[in-house]
Design a protein around this motif. Structure first.
Motif, short mmCIF file in Angstrom:
data_model
loop_
_atom_site.label_atom_id
_atom_site.label_comp_id
_atom_site.label_asym_id
_atom_site.label_seq_id
_atom_site.Cartn_x
_atom_site.Cartn_y
_atom_site.Cartn_z
N THR A 75 0.87 -1.17 0.00
CA THR A 75 0.00 0.00 0.00
C THR A 75 0.91 1.22 0.00
O THR A 75 1.75 1.36 0.88
N TYR A 76 0.71 2.09 -0.97
CA TYR A 76 1.58 3.24 -1.15
C TYR A 76 0.75 4.51 -1.00
O TYR A 76 -0.24 4.70 -1.70
N LYS A 77 1.19 5.36 -0.08
CA LYS A 77 0.44 6.58 0.23
C LYS A 77 1.13 7.80 -0.39
O LYS A 77 2.35 7.93 -0.32
N PHE A 78 0.29 8.67 -0.95
CA PHE A 78 0.75 9.91 -1.54
C PHE A 78 -0.05 11.05 -0.94
O PHE A 78 -1.27 10.94 -0.78
N ILE A 79 0.62 12.15 -0.63
CA ILE A 79 -0.10 13.35 -0.20
C ILE A 79 -0.22 14.25 -1.42
O ILE A 79 0.77 14.47 -2.13
N LYS A 94 3.67 14.09 -3.17
CA LYS A 94 4.81 13.50 -2.48
C LYS A 94 4.42 12.09 -2.04
O LYS A 94 3.31 11.88 -1.54
N CYS A 95 5.31 11.14 -2.26
CA CYS A 95 5.07 9.77 -1.81
C CYS A 95 5.46 9.67 -0.35
O CYS A 95 6.59 10.02 0.02
N THR A 107 13.14 9.55 -0.98
CA THR A 107 12.63 10.67 -0.18
C THR A 107 11.20 11.07 -0.57
O THR A 107 10.63 11.97 0.02
N GLY A 108 10.64 10.39 -1.58
CA GLY A 108 9.24 10.63 -1.94
C GLY A 108 9.00 11.54 -3.13
O GLY A 108 7.85 11.79 -3.49
N ASP A 109 10.06 12.05 -3.75
CA ASP A 109 9.87 12.86 -4.95
C ASP A 109 9.43 11.96 -6.09
O ASP A 109 9.79 10.77 -6.14
N ILE A 110 8.67 12.53 -7.03
CA ILE A 110 8.07 11.73 -8.10
C ILE A 110 8.43 12.30 -9.46
O ILE A 110 8.35 13.51 -9.68
N CYS A 111 8.83 11.40 -10.35
CA CYS A 111 9.13 11.78 -11.73
C CYS A 111 7.96 11.32 -12.60
O CYS A 111 7.85 10.14 -12.93
N LEU A 112 7.09 12.24 -12.91
CA LEU A 112 5.93 11.97 -13.76
C LEU A 112 5.70 13.24 -14.56
O LEU A 112 5.44 14.30 -13.99
N SER A 113 5.82 13.16 -15.88
CA SER A 113 5.76 14.36 -16.71
C SER A 113 4.48 15.16 -16.48
O SER A 113 4.48 16.38 -16.56
N ASN A 153 15.30 7.78 -9.56
CA ASN A 153 16.15 6.94 -8.73
C ASN A 153 17.02 6.11 -9.68
O ASN A 153 16.66 5.00 -10.07
N SER A 154 18.16 6.68 -10.07
CA SER A 154 19.02 6.02 -11.06
C SER A 154 19.59 4.71 -10.55
O SER A 154 19.82 3.78 -11.32
N GLU A 155 19.78 4.61 -9.24
CA GLU A 155 20.31 3.37 -8.67
C GLU A 155 19.32 2.21 -8.89
O GLU A 155 19.72 1.10 -9.25
N ALA A 156 18.04 2.48 -8.71
CA ALA A 156 17.01 1.45 -8.93
C ALA A 156 16.96 1.07 -10.41
O ALA A 156 16.86 -0.11 -10.75
N ALA A 157 17.04 2.06 -11.29
CA ALA A 157 16.99 1.79 -12.73
C ALA A 157 18.21 0.99 -13.18
O ALA A 157 18.08 0.04 -13.97
N GLU A 158 19.37 1.36 -12.68
CA GLU A 158 20.59 0.63 -13.04
C GLU A 158 20.52 -0.81 -12.54
O GLU A 158 20.93 -1.73 -13.24
N GLN A 159 20.00 -0.98 -11.33
CA GLN A 159 19.88 -2.33 -10.79
C GLN A 159 18.93 -3.17 -11.65
O GLN A 159 19.20 -4.33 -11.92
N TYR A 160 17.83 -2.57 -12.09
CA TYR A 160 16.88 -3.29 -12.95
C TYR A 160 17.56 -3.72 -14.25
O TYR A 160 17.39 -4.86 -14.69
N GLN A 161 18.31 -2.81 -14.86
CA GLN A 161 18.95 -3.13 -16.13
C GLN A 161 20.08 -4.15 -15.97
O GLN A 161 20.35 -4.95 -16.86
N ARG A 162 20.72 -4.14 -14.81
CA ARG A 162 21.84 -5.05 -14.54
C ARG A 162 21.34 -6.44 -14.14
O ARG A 162 21.84 -7.45 -14.62
N ASP A 163 20.33 -6.48 -13.25
CA ASP A 163 19.87 -7.76 -12.71
C ASP A 163 18.42 -7.63 -12.23
O ASP A 163 18.17 -7.18 -11.11
#
Length: 181
Positions: A75-79, A94-95, A107-113, A153-163
């Protein structure tokens, strides 16, 4: 005659007072009254909104409970805060739930155009957009709007692409720690 005259005068004052009250209601609040009613009827089944005060429509919590994908089971909460300048500017979102996601920072920032005033892809905020568009966009971040090419979150994206298996394990770990239902 005197009674009728007084009654008409009294009604005239009451109408004027009610008009003054209407003028005090901001454009944002007028728009939100209509939009919230419409939104409640068209929410995705995985979403629900909570208003801490039913008279304050410009601030509420959105809960998303994905029924598919990596984040299923959480369950993910957003204000969501709607600024006074709405609908010329997008809502602030904010998440509140910590999660491992390429488009949501820890930290809860969101990237959504859709939440950007000016967007390179032309899909940013426009006065024709509504709160329900924001909710559908946020909901889609858990299914089909994932963007691993332009992550927040580039670390999450890199991890997805790597493994992908390692990525999925970390997502599940965050779900268990921070987003369990």
């Amino acid at each position: 005659m005197i009674t009728l005259s007084r009654k008409l005068k009294k009604e005239s004052v009451e109408v004027k007072e009610s008009c003054d009250m209407t003028k005090r209601i901001s454009i944002r609040d007028r728009l939100l009254v209509k939009e919230i009613q419409e939104m409640e009827n068209t929410l995705p089944s995985t979403c629900r909104t909570t208003f801490s005060d039913p008279n304050i429509l410009h601030e509420f919590v959105l809960c998303i409970c994905p029924d598919e994908g990596f984040w299923k089971g959480g369950t993910y909460k957003f204000i969501i805060n709607v600024p006074e300048e709405y609908n010329m500017v997008p809502p602030n979102v904010k998440c509140l739930t910590k999660l491992w996601h390429p488009n949501i920072s820890v930290t809860g920032d969101i990237c959504l155009s859709l939440l950007r005033q000016n967007s390179i892809d032309g899909l940013g905020w426009a006065p024709t957009r509504k709160i329900k568009d924001v909710i559908w966009g946020l909901n889609s971040l858990f299914t089909d709007l994932l963007n691993f090419d332009d992550p927040l979150n580039s670390e999450a994206a890199e991890q997805y692409q790597r493994d992908q298996k390692e990525f999925q394990t970390k997502v599940k770990e965050y779900v268990l720690l921070y987003a369990s239902r």
